[in-house]
Enzyme design. Structure first.
Site, short mmCIF file in Angstrom:
data_model
loop_
_atom_site.label_atom_id
_atom_site.label_comp_id
_atom_site.label_asym_id
_atom_site.label_seq_id
_atom_site.Cartn_x
_atom_site.Cartn_y
_atom_site.Cartn_z
N TYR A 146 0.81 -1.21 0.00
CA TYR A 146 0.00 0.00 0.00
C TYR A 146 0.85 1.27 0.00
O TYR A 146 0.47 2.27 -0.56
CB TYR A 146 -0.87 0.04 1.27
CG TYR A 146 -2.17 -0.69 1.15
CD1 TYR A 146 -2.22 -2.00 0.72
CD2 TYR A 146 -3.36 -0.07 1.50
CE1 TYR A 146 -3.41 -2.67 0.63
CE2 TYR A 146 -4.55 -0.74 1.42
CZ TYR A 146 -4.58 -2.03 0.99
OH TYR A 146 -5.77 -2.70 0.91
N LYS A 196 3.24 -15.77 4.00
CA LYS A 196 3.34 -16.48 2.71
C LYS A 196 4.82 -16.69 2.45
O LYS A 196 5.36 -16.27 1.42
CB LYS A 196 2.65 -15.63 1.62
CG LYS A 196 2.54 -16.27 0.26
CD LYS A 196 1.52 -17.37 0.16
CE LYS A 196 1.60 -18.06 -1.18
NZ LYS A 196 0.74 -19.26 -1.27
N ASP A 228 -3.17 -18.28 2.37
CA ASP A 228 -4.22 -18.93 1.56
C ASP A 228 -4.94 -20.01 2.38
O ASP A 228 -6.16 -20.16 2.33
CB ASP A 228 -3.67 -19.46 0.23
CG ASP A 228 -2.35 -20.21 0.37
OD1 ASP A 228 -1.78 -20.25 1.48
OD2 ASP A 228 -1.88 -20.78 -0.64
N ASP A 252 -6.21 -6.68 4.76
CA ASP A 252 -7.35 -6.07 4.05
C ASP A 252 -8.28 -7.18 3.56
O ASP A 252 -9.50 -7.14 3.74
CB ASP A 252 -6.83 -5.24 2.87
CG ASP A 252 -7.97 -4.55 2.14
OD1 ASP A 252 -8.93 -4.13 2.81
OD2 ASP A 252 -7.90 -4.44 0.90
N ASP A 256 -12.05 -8.62 5.34
CA ASP A 256 -13.33 -8.61 4.60
C ASP A 256 -13.94 -10.01 4.57
O ASP A 256 -15.15 -10.18 4.69
CB ASP A 256 -13.14 -8.13 3.16
CG ASP A 256 -13.43 -6.65 3.00
OD1 ASP A 256 -13.11 -5.89 3.93
OD2 ASP A 256 -13.98 -6.26 1.95
C1 IPM Z 1 -10.15 -0.99 4.49
C2 IPM Z 1 -10.48 -0.44 3.14
C3 IPM Z 1 -9.30 0.39 2.65
C4 IPM Z 1 -8.09 -0.51 2.61
C5 IPM Z 1 -9.52 1.09 1.31
C6 IPM Z 1 -10.77 1.93 1.31
C7 IPM Z 1 -8.32 1.89 0.88
O1 IPM Z 1 -10.79 -1.44 2.24
O2 IPM Z 1 -9.97 -0.18 5.42
O3 IPM Z 1 -10.07 -2.21 4.63
O4 IPM Z 1 -7.90 -1.22 1.62
O5 IPM Z 1 -7.33 -0.51 3.57
MN MN Z 2 -10.77 -3.40 3.13
#
Ligand code: IPM
Ligand code: MN
Length: 373
Positions: A146, A196, A228, A252, A256
């Site tokens: 990032y 990884k 993974d 990230d 999710d």
């Molecule tokens: C998160 C979001 C951010 C990230 C985006 C919006 C840049 O997805 O906080 O997880 O990828 O870190």
């Molecule tokens: Mn995210």
């Protein structure tokens, strides 16, 4: 009387609606605990770009600089709308990453919590959920791909190319490992280290540092697992995890996925902690498709307030009350239509009604200061 300055960055999409509910809670907490919260709204995200020409305007920066803590709503627009903003001014690149960089918020805590009562939200089978899910994902937030050097251009063969670098130095890894081990020590004393290292050299160094830091925490058991494989186990057996630590991009993606096993990212608050400043935010996006409809669940935003109470203001007891208040609203059979289907047997309430119910529950709970008196 303790007094704290809180910067409120409402953000885009559903941000302002769920921020309104968070403010109701902050006002009640202030009143109950006899603290003063000085709340200052500041613009941030795509709206800020359209209004002020920058997604993280200078005025917002100085409000954040002054604040004791920052509460941030989700940012971003639909893919089509985003195209109207120059790439570097899009709110993720132009506001969110600069916010993280400005305050060096390297430690991102993402609780993945689903008590048994709420198991019906999850797409997983009840036998997999068992007594509920309770994981703390710790994501490194200011390093890796990032924040590495990026380059685009035309290569010697005349082809467009892109290069992004993944860089970590040992100090960056050490500090997040320390956070992870300390968290594991306070919980079940088991740390899943996600890596990884069969492919990435960055993971080889990551794992080396994990071993070194772990020497100071002999009571914490470390279990190393490839990223993974971890993705698979999060679906097959999420209860095998307690604290998980990982680098920025793995975090990230897996966080999710963890939201998916809860049934919604709407159940994912988070804390982003730096050496001098912390900010708190839902882990989800701004959901432009349901913005303005008063149906978005404010759980992730109110949960972020609970994390702020605990981690920035040492109000642990009130933070617990707040979690409990939110969960008892769900357990009482209420939900919002973004989280639940009309035929699921729950009583559907709006964003503001959900917030009011949390307020009502919290107002009826013991006030921490009076308990010790
Ligand atoms: C998160 C979001 C951010 C990230 C985006 C919006 C840049 O997805 O906080 O997880 O990828 O870190
Ligand atoms: Mn995210």
């Amino acid at each position: 009387m303790n007094s704290y300055k809180i910067a409120l960055l409402d953000g885009d999409g559903i941000g302002p609606e769920i921020m309104t509910e968070a403010v109701k809670i902050l006002n009640l907490v202030a009143e109950r605990n006899k603290v003063n919260f000085e709340l200052t709204h500041a613009s941030f995200g795509a709206n800020a770009y359209f209004e002020a020409g920058h997604p993280f305007p200078a005025s917002t920066k100085s409000i954040c600089d002054e604040a004791d803590a920052i509460l941030k709503g989700p940012i971003g627009l639909s893919h089509e709308e985003s195209q109207k903003i120059p790439v570097d001014m899009q709110p993720e690149r132009g506001a969110l990453l600069p916010l993280r960089r400005r305050y060096n918020t390297y430690a991102n805590f993402r609780p993945v919590y689903l008590p048994k009562d709420l198991a019906h939200f999850s797409p997983l089978k009840p036998e997999i959920i068992g007594d509920g899910i309770d994981i703390m994902i710790i994501r490194e937030l200011v390093g890796g791909l990032y924040f590495g050097h990026k380059e685009t251009g035309i290569n010697e063969d005349g082809r467009r190319y892109v290069k992004e670098t993944l860089e970590y130095d040992e100090d960056q890894i050490k500090r997040i490992m320390q956070v992870a081990f300390k968290t594991a020590q306070k919980r079940k004393k088991v740390l899943h280290n996600i890596h990884k290292s069969n492919v990435l050299k960055s993971s080889v160094l990551w794992n080396e540092i994990c071993v070194e830091v772990g020497q100071n925490f002999p009571e914490v058991e470390v279990i190393n697992i490839l990223v993974d494989a971890a993705a698979t186990y999060l679906c097959l057996n999420p209860r095998m995890f307690d604290v998980m630590v990982m680098e920025n991009m793995f975090g990230d993606i897996l966080s999710d996925q963890a939201g998916g096993i809860l049934g919604s990212l709407g159940l994912m608050p988070s804390a982003c902690i730096g050496p001098d400043k912390a900010y708190y935010e839902p882990s989800h996006g701004s959901a432009p498709d349901i913005a303005g409809k008063n149906i978005a669940n404010p759980y992730s935003m109110i949960g972020s307030v609970a994390m702020m109470l605990e981690m920035s203001f040492n109000m642990d007891h009130e933070a617990k009350n707040l979690w409990q208040a939110m969960q008892s609203v769900f357990a009482g059979g209420y939900s919002t239509s973004d989280l639940s289907k009309p035929d699921s047997g729950v009583t559907m309430v709006s964003t503001s009604e959900f917030g009011d119910k949390v307020v009502e529950k919290l107002a009826g709970m013991e006030i921490p200061n009076q308990v010790s008196e």
